[in-house]
Design an enzyme around this catalytic site. Structure first.
Site, PDB file in Angstrom:
ATOM      1  N   ASP A 244      -8.453  -9.051   4.148  1.00 60.84           N
ATOM      2  CA  ASP A 244      -8.162  -7.937   5.061  1.00 60.84           C
ATOM      3  C   ASP A 244      -9.216  -7.835   6.159  1.00 60.84           C
ATOM      4  O   ASP A 244     -10.061  -6.944   6.115  1.00 60.84           O
ATOM      5  CB  ASP A 244      -8.113  -6.618   4.262  1.00 60.84           C
ATOM      6  CG  ASP A 244      -7.518  -5.474   5.076  1.00 60.84           C
ATOM      7  OD1 ASP A 244      -6.916  -5.759   6.119  1.00 60.84           O
ATOM      8  OD2 ASP A 244      -7.669  -4.320   4.656  1.00 60.84           O
TER       9      ASP A 244
ATOM     10  N   GLU B  97     -12.941  -2.014  11.765  1.00 61.52           N
ATOM     11  CA  GLU B  97     -12.937  -1.313  10.470  1.00 61.52           C
ATOM     12  C   GLU B  97     -14.005  -1.860   9.532  1.00 61.52           C
ATOM     13  O   GLU B  97     -14.633  -1.108   8.792  1.00 61.52           O
ATOM     14  CB  GLU B  97     -11.543  -1.469   9.839  1.00 61.52           C
ATOM     15  CG  GLU B  97     -11.424  -0.908   8.447  1.00 61.52           C
ATOM     16  CD  GLU B  97     -10.040  -1.129   7.824  1.00 61.52           C
ATOM     17  OE1 GLU B  97      -9.157  -1.713   8.485  1.00 61.52           O
ATOM     18  OE2 GLU B  97      -9.851  -0.717   6.666  1.00 61.52           O
TER      19      GLU B  97
ATOM     20  N   GLU C 229       0.821  -1.206   0.000  1.00 67.24           N
ATOM     21  CA  GLU C 229       0.000   0.000   0.000  1.00 67.24           C
ATOM     22  C   GLU C 229       0.859   1.263   0.000  1.00 67.24           C
ATOM     23  O   GLU C 229       0.633   2.195   0.765  1.00 67.24           O
ATOM     24  CB  GLU C 229      -0.966  -0.011   1.190  1.00 67.24           C
ATOM     25  CG  GLU C 229      -1.918  -1.201   1.141  1.00 67.24           C
ATOM     26  CD  GLU C 229      -3.015  -1.181   2.187  1.00 67.24           C
ATOM     27  OE1 GLU C 229      -2.787  -0.655   3.285  1.00 67.24           O
ATOM     28  OE2 GLU C 229      -4.102  -1.703   1.889  1.00 67.24           O
TER      29      GLU C 229
HETATM   30  C1  GCV Z   1      -2.851   0.563   8.588  1.00 62.61           C
HETATM   31  C2  GCV Z   1      -6.152  -1.975   5.382  1.00 62.61           C
HETATM   32  C3  GCV Z   1      -6.673  -0.764   6.096  1.00 62.61           C
HETATM   33  C4  GCV Z   1      -5.559   0.267   6.271  1.00 62.61           C
HETATM   34  C5  GCV Z   1      -4.422  -0.409   7.053  1.00 62.61           C
HETATM   35  C6  GCV Z   1      -3.948  -1.597   6.233  1.00 62.61           C
HETATM   36  C7  GCV Z   1      -2.830  -2.345   6.932  1.00 62.61           C
HETATM   37  O1  GCV Z   1      -5.819  -1.651   4.063  1.00 62.61           O
HETATM   38  O2  GCV Z   1      -7.747  -0.211   5.415  1.00 62.61           O
HETATM   39  O3  GCV Z   1      -6.076   1.356   6.965  1.00 62.61           O
HETATM   40  O4  GCV Z   1      -3.367   0.500   7.281  1.00 62.61           O
HETATM   41  O5  GCV Z   1      -5.023  -2.485   6.046  1.00 62.61           O
HETATM   42  O6  GCV Z   1      -3.146  -3.253   7.685  1.00 62.61           O
HETATM   43  O7  GCV Z   1      -1.670  -2.009   6.731  1.00 62.61           O
END
Ligand code: GCV
Length: 719
Positions: free
Chosen positions: A381, A409, A307
């Site tokens: 995720d 989340e 990411e």
């Molecule tokens: C901390 C997902 C979440 C992100 C998070 C990422 C990760 O993509 O939406 O907010 O970032 O996981 O675990 O690195």
């Protein structure tokens, strides 16, 4: 005098009427409010005096906690003594620090650094309770366990308990930015007041440490995995050291998330290549600097090449090269690297569910001894339900650390009542079949399957500045169950829920039983109203609030719900069989065969592994379409049932917490209905099928649901 007597009487009446006492949740499960008189009478002669040293800071906090807990629960101060004078003494400590405990000759072998015994013993003709460990921290854990027995109204005669944790690192990962925001945080801002540190050490830090120690958590990663380099500058390391000082008496080490490119950003180097000697020297020097300030520093957590984060692949090196370089810098000090396997790249056209395995499996055996690879519970995720991650069981030469998301989340943020214990338990008890039947994920991560001494579990924290810490009273249960399962991943989530309800609310069985039942069903209800039958990732883009199965607006294909459900006129689901993406092949052969066969795949994972026609016959005899609608509808019904359960419990607890739970359940019902209706409206627009008889149509049109837009969504929109 008379007026004073009346006032005193009134105050006594108010404090006795505990069900109506206003509470704000700050005390978590460590409330220590007076037990009912009958219970106090029972315990009084078993808790007459306390014999506890205070020669070290950990002994000091252990003694204070026992004094605080006993006086709160029993309603009077238990006297401190240095020898036993009556029946009913409580003696706490280690054979090394207390001659009295040494004289008991209890078998403390193999308790390790964190284990403890709680035993009913006789000392010079007096009945006593001994809380004994090999270390001060072990004794602290034992003290919290003993208090839990009282809080949950358990008998404390004839005790013979022996506890050792199955996992070594039991860690909270905070996704907190240094500017005070919390990524995916739904409980206010970060509790770390970086600006005022190191000079001001807020009392809340101590309460945080107490709460963690009470459930065995022994590490905290202070900053987000999406890390900046600033945390490694001298000024911030002073702040980190101040927090480490507060946490140390409670057996909690601090860790930091690091930015892989920090040698460039704050070190003035031209590269962060892990094989470059200057880069290696920079990290060695940085580790030395940190350990000078924080001798018990835990180590680094790393999100690399994921990411948008920098990492070793920027220099055509592997994750092992990157992790080992950091591990070598930490090794002389006893630190560890927790290297995340949450990697995927939009440049890679491969099924996202396969990418972490593809990258990490070939690196098995190539990590240095102080590296753990931290793997999310599922391959996508943290969805309401996914199969367990195929890396569990597939990297026998590497210690794998579990990562769970405690913050919700994808499960309704702060307001939905979702107890995550059953989700965690489902993953931990899943059989990887890596070494035949019974090779559960729990046995992979506790090291017993492959004999790894370095083990751990991380939980992405749900903690913020809200008075109740977690955004809702019931979210506290998710912090609690994480800690208890990190101590022992074989425990039942139901029994942990029961402890939590008793400690947090009341021991009144008329309350405990229905509330535990409600908690245990809450995760399945959420799966039903959000993503039933193996669907995943149907939430709104970016902020992840609410349903958006139609969404294709995200810049990257594998951030779009349509990528995951693949609904078309014929059917729905992601084909991960051998004729599809072949993700099934990442599981052990027996499991792969099962997941490859639509008839053998557990229906809860059906659409995760298969693209199935709408008229496919489910085991119930109904069509897939019918069953999908039935699950969505059931989810809403279950939330209504939860509301009804709660309505019957009015008066059993304080009005303040009762009312907030009731209000949040109303939000959950409204949003469950929204999820159901929006998803049914959308999938119906694709399938073209009528609703099965007896099911209400969506309350609004698909166009309406698609038109909803949200600003300033917590945890996201203000970044
Ligand atoms: C901390 C997902 C979440 C992100 C998070 C990422 C990760 O993509 O939406 O907010 O970032 O996981 O675990 O690195």
């Amino acid at each position: 005098m008379r007026a004073w007597a009346i006032v005193t009487l009134m105050l006594a009446m108010i404090s006795c009427a505990s069900p109506s006492r206003a509470e704000d949740g700050y005390e978590l499960w460590l409330r220590y409010h007076p037990l009912p008189p009958a219970q106090v009478t029972l315990y009084n002669h078993q808790a007459t005096e306390l014999i506890a040293g205070a020669a070290t800071s950990t002994q000091d906090v252990t003694r204070s906690e026992l004094q605080r807990g006993l006086s709160g629960l029993l309603g009077h101060t238990v006297s401190l003594s240095d020898h036993i004078t009556h029946d009913g003494a409580i003696v706490v400590g280690t054979p090394g620090s207390s001659a009295l405990i040494g004289s008991l000759h209890l078998n403390t072998q193999n308790l390790g650094s964190d284990g403890y015994l709680i035993r009913s013993v006789m000392v010079n003709g007096h009945a006593a309770t001994a809380i004994v460990a090999q270390t001060d921290v072990g004794a602290l854990y034992g003290a919290f366990h003993f208090l839990r027995l009282l809080q949950t109204a358990q008998p404390i005669e004839h005790l013979d308990l022996r506890e050792t944790p199955r996992l070594k690192l039991r860690v909270l990962d905070h996704w907190d930015y240094l500017n005070g925001q919390v990524e995916r945080g739904y409980a206010g801002a970060s509790i770390w007041d970086w600006w005022k540190l190191p000079d001001w050490r807020a009392p809340r830090y101590t309460d945080y440490a107490r709460a963690n120690a009470s459930i065995g958590i022994n590490g905290t990663v202070l900053n987000n995995v999406n890390a900046g380099a600033i945390i490694l500058t001298p000024a911030y390391l002073q702040k980190v050291a101040a927090l480490a000082d507060v946490f140390r008496p409670y057996g909690i080490r601090v860790y930091l998330s690091i930015r892989f490119s920090a040698p460039i950003e704050i070190g003035g180097l031209k590269t962060a290549d892990p094989l470059d000697p200057q880069v290696q020297a920079w990290w060695h020097a940085k580790a030395d600097e940190i350990y000078k300030l924080i001798p018990d520093f835990g180590g680094f957590l790393v999100k690399a090449n994921s990411e948008g984060q920098p990492g070793p692949e920027d220099y055509h090196r592997t994750h092992a090269d990157g992790a080992n370089m950091l591990a070598d810098a930490l090794a002389p000090h006893g630190g560890v690297v927790m290297w995340r396997a949450f990697v995927y790249s939009q440049k890679n056209p491969e099924d996202r569910a396969k990418q972490a395995y593809d990258e990490f499996k070939p690196l098995d055996g190539r990590f240095h001894a102080n590296v753990l690879v931290q793997v999310k519970n599922g391959p996508i995720d943290f969805q309401p339900r996914e199969p367990f991650h195929p890396l569990f069981g597939a990297m026998p030469k590497t210690p794998l650390m579990m990562e769970f998301e405690i913050t919700k989340e994808y499960l309704g943020f702060a307001t939905h009542l979702v107890y995550l214990g059953p989700l965690f338990e489902e993953v931990l008890s899943a059989d990887t079949m890596a070494r035949g039947n019974g090779s559960t994920v729990a046995k992979v991560i506790d090291g017993s399957l492959e004999g790894h001494p370095l083990t751990g579990m991380a939980g992405d924290a749900n903690i913020g500045t809200d008075r109740n810490w977690c955004g809702s009273d019931f979210n506290q249960a998710n912090w609690y169950v994480f800690g208890r399962l990190a101590w022992n991943p074989m425990q039942s989530s139901r029994s942990i829920a029961e402890d939590w309800v008793r400690m947090t609310f009341t021991n009144d069985q008329a309350f405990v039983k229905p509330v535990v039942d409600m908690m245990m069903g809450s995760r399945e209800a959420t799966v039903d109203y959000m993503t039933p039958l193996g669907l995943v990732h149907l939430m709104g883009p970016g902020h992840h609030y609410g349903p958006a199965p139609w969404d294709a607006s995200e810049s990257e294909a594998d951030w779009r719900p349509v990528y995951y459900h693949r609904a078309d006129h014929q059917g729905i689901g992601f084909d991960r069989t051998s004729t599809g993406s072949d993700a099934v092949a990442q599981y052990a052969p027996a499991l792969a065969a099962q997941f490859n066969d639509v008839k053998q795949t557990p229906e809860q994972y059906l659409l995760y592994f298969h693209h199935v026609p709408w008229d496919y016959r489910m085991r119930s005899g109904q069509t897939l379409w019918h069953e999908l609608v039935a699950h969505y509808t059931q989810g809403v019904e279950d939330v209504k049932q939860m509301q009804e359960t709660w309505q019957h419990l009015d008066g059993h607890i304080d009005a303040e917490r009762y009312r907030q739970v009731a209000a949040f359940l109303a939000v959950q019902e409204k949003e469950a209905q929204w999820w159901r209706d929006a998803c049914i409206a959308y999938f119906q627009s694709i399938s073209g099928l009528p609703l099965p008889p007896g099911y209400a149509p969506p309350q609004r049109s698909l166009t309406y649901y698609e038109s909803l837009k949200f600003q300033y969504v917590p945890g996201f929109s203000s970044w």
